[in-house]
Design an enzyme around this catalytic site. Structure first.
Site, PDB file in Angstrom:
ATOM      1  N   GLU A  10      30.928  23.574   3.093  1.00 47.10           N
ATOM      2  CA  GLU A  10      31.586  22.370   2.584  1.00 47.10           C
ATOM      3  C   GLU A  10      32.919  22.630   1.889  1.00 47.10           C
ATOM      4  O   GLU A  10      33.827  21.807   1.966  1.00 47.10           O
ATOM      5  CB  GLU A  10      30.647  21.635   1.608  1.00 47.10           C
ATOM      6  CG  GLU A  10      29.431  20.992   2.252  1.00 47.10           C
ATOM      7  CD  GLU A  10      29.780  19.776   3.092  1.00 47.10           C
ATOM      8  OE1 GLU A  10      30.915  19.276   2.985  1.00 47.10           O
ATOM      9  OE2 GLU A  10      28.915  19.341   3.869  1.00 47.10           O
ATOM     10  N   SER A  67     -30.662  -3.414 -12.692  1.00 50.01           N
ATOM     11  CA  SER A  67     -31.562  -2.452 -13.351  1.00 50.01           C
ATOM     12  C   SER A  67     -30.857  -1.188 -13.816  1.00 50.01           C
ATOM     13  O   SER A  67     -31.441  -0.400 -14.570  1.00 50.01           O
ATOM     14  CB  SER A  67     -32.703  -2.079 -12.394  1.00 50.01           C
ATOM     15  OG  SER A  67     -33.502  -3.211 -12.113  1.00 50.01           O
TER      16      SER A  67
END
Length: 650
Positions: free
Chosen positions: A83, A359
């Site tokens: 770059e 239960s």
């Protein structure tokens, strides 16, 4: 000569005027890069072993920050090579490249070549538009020079590699490395580094998940440039150019446990007050074990499919389930599954849905009885009795299977989940007293009516997991905890969790319940939950008309709460009881869990204060609060004298 001089003077005047025109704007734009650079950062949610559960981010914020000192040198070399080779020499702009590009631009009559340095690219991405105008280019150059005067090269590189877009929704090179390769930066190969630094030029065109060949070609040009500069040797160049790394095409969030993530997001705001979770870059370490989470999800889905096999007419869209796995001694949530399919429904049934426990609630009633002086062998009335419900109606409970036995021991009444003795015992204790004791355990808003003894109220799976910890944790109730710690984006720990625990009962009294719940699994309604090689305690639960089916079980190390039902509270078939529907899922899960964690504790430890006596020729546990009938003779020499002097009362 004079004409040329005048032209130069005019150009200088123009440049000074342009600089003066843009000065104030440049000053504020530079500040956003130099002083006020606070990019949106993704938050990472991790499991207890550091595995990524999900990335959480706002739009444009899928970014994991990395400091310059943590960026490998090879990454910087590769970036600069392709770059901006003279990056560490220029002052923000490359004059030679600008002149070269300027000639091409003048010939074309428009901007066709940028010649941007890394600094210019950073400026363009942070504060300027991408429009190709000479005025924008001039601002870019001037601002780049200003930035270079205020930031070091290292600071510019750090900002660049964290800000730039790398395709596929990834901002910043650390994010891209984890996303594309499932690696940290220091784990990347040279070829993988080259693929990444080649992306910013054209992220969509070089996205390796869609254009692998183009990405590899671009990477090879990066390697070629590094080789020509002498920054890599022959072997590195030859080997790297031939490599074809594995690339992962993941979703952006990588959400491996969506129900967990949703709950973490809520807790971050509700409990800790962090509302910037999508932009703050936090690291949230949870108690979740992703392997256990997957086991739980698979087992819950297996149980769902078993129901569908038994009833092909069942509504697939309404039928659902939930499951929570905890460590009852610490409150850590190992797994939380809020439904059988998150994509079809994100509603979290583990935390949001209030269902009747049936239960599965009975152990708390029986615990109150034990604490009130009842013993495991106390005889209860298993006979039908009608009660005035207080609203002009008569309440007449029935056993699930019908019929009655007349008398039944307290232990067998719970082992076989008999309704009549449970209600009759509750009435004998006094419903107001029972409601008060339940409140002392930690239950809230429990109505003082006899039917509550059969679980006729709503509770969430996660809350029932909390309450069941009383049995598995020696009488101490501990609040399930999902978040272990929170770290800020700089790595500092800003919050940690500590167990929220309170004493609800005595260890010896809770152990009596453990012994009964073990029998539930050994010979009662929970036989389908048996797992070879480990002690299991638990209770089945089925609400009226099989609207809800539960199994609440635990081993010495792990607690598992499982629920199934229809989302609209319509009944399932009557055969879908807790024992048939949910208990086998517990066994399926625990077998997987034991295979993964074979070294967990497998036997319950009897605490001090629990004695062994004989009643009707059988050994029975008892305590100072829950003594055996007077004719019982203790087999413990240590307490024989006390028994003879004081007697053992009912």
């Amino acid at each position: 000569m004079k004409i040329l001089f005048n032209i130069l003077i005019a150009c200088a005047v123009v440049l000074v005027g342009v600089f003066a025109y843009y000065y104030n704007e440049l000053r504020f734009e530079a500040r956003s890069i130099v002083q006020d650079y606070h990019p949106k950062l993704a938050t990472q949610i991790l499991d207890r072993n550091g595995k990524l559960i999900a990335n959480i981010f706002d739009e444009g914020g899928n970014r994991l920050y990395v400091k310059y000192d943590d960026i490998p040198g090879r990454v910087i070399e590769a970036l600069v090579a392709i770059e901006d080779t003279s990056f560490f020499e220029h002052g923000g702009v490359n004059l030679e490249a600008i002149v070269r590009a300027g000639i091409k631009d003048v010939i074309a009559g428009k901007l066709v070549e940028g010649a941007s340095t890394l600094t210019q690219q950073l400026v363009k991405n942070l504060v300027l538009t991408r429009e190709k105008k000479f005025s924008r280019k001039l601002k870019e150059i001037m601002l780049s020079i200003k930035i270079e005067s205020e930031l070091s090269k290292e600071e510019i590189i750090e900002r660049y590699l964290n800000e730039i877009y790398f395709g596929h929704g990834y901002y910043g090179i650390r994010t891209a490395a984890q996303g594309y390769f499932h690696k940290s930066l220091d784990e990347l190969s040279l070829k993988e580094i080259a693929m990444l630094v080649g992306l910013p030029k054209a992220p969509s065109d070089y996205d390796p998940t869609r254009h692998k060949d183009a990405s590899l070609g671009r990477a090879n040009r990066v390697l070629e440039r590094m080789y020509s500069l002498g920054w890599i040797n022959d072997d590195e160049y030859k080997i790297s150019t031939q490599q074809d790394p594995i690339v992962y095409n993941d979703t952006l969030t990588l959400n491996a446990a969506p129900y967990v993530v949703d709950e973490v997001l809520k807790e971050m705001v509700r409990r800790y007050g962090y509302e910037d979770i999508r932009t703050g870059g936090y690291i949230i370490r949870t108690s979740i074990d992703l392997e256990v989470q997957n086991m739980a999800r698979e087992s819950l889905r297996w149980g769902y499919n078993e129901i569908l096999k038994r009833n092909t007419r069942a509504n697939r869209e309404l039928l659902n389930g939930a499951m929570v796995v905890t460590r009852p001694q610490t409150g850590e949530v190992l797994a939380l599954v809020g439904g059988v399919d998150y994509e079809k429904s994100s509603y979290n049934r583990a935390t949001m849905s209030q269902r009747q426990p049936g239960s599965a609630f009975k152990p708390f009633i029986y615990q109150i009885a034990l604490d009130s002086g009842y013993s495991l062998v106390s005889q209860l009335d298993d006979v039908p009795v009608s009660y005035d419900s207080g609203d002009g109606k008569v309440y007449t409970p029935k056993n699930y299977s019908g019929g009655f036995s007349g008398k039944i021991s307290l232990e067998d009444a719970l082992v076989f989940s008999r309704n009549l003795p449970t209600v009759n015992m509750t009435n004998a204790l006094g419903i107001e007293n029972v409601a008060s004791d339940l409140e002392s355990f930690g239950f809230k808003n429990i109505p003082a009516v006899l039917s509550v003894s059969l679980g006729s109220f709503g509770i969430s799976v996660i809350d029932l997991a909390k309450m069941y910890s009383m049995f598995a944790n020696e009488g101490r109730i501990i609040v399930p905890n999902l978040i272990h710690s929170i770290e800020a984006s700089n790595g500092s720990v800003i919050a940690t969790s500590s167990p929220d625990i309170y004493e609800a009962d005595l260890p010896e009294q809770s152990f009596l319940m453990i012994s009964i719940l073990q029998d539930v699994v050994k010979r009662g309604t929970g036989k389908a939950a048996r797992v070879p090689g480990i002690e299991v305690a638990g209770k089945t639960g089925t609400s009226n008309n099989s609207v809800d089916a539960w199994f609440c079980g635990f081993t010495p190390d792990t607690e598992v709460i499982i629920w199934y039902g229809n989302d609209d509270n319509s009944p399932m078939r009557k055969v879908e009881t807790g024992g048939r529907t949910a208990a086998p899922v517990f066994a399926d899960f625990m077998k997987k869990y034991l295979a993964r964690y074979p070294d967990i504790r497998r036997e319950f430890i009897r605490p001090e204060g629990v004695y062994v006596g004989k009643y009707d020729g059988k050994e029975v546990f008892y305590t100072d609060l829950s003594r055996l009938p007077a004719q019982q003779k203790s087999v413990s020499d240590e307490i024989e004298q006390e028994n003879n002097e004081n007697g053992l009362i009912f």
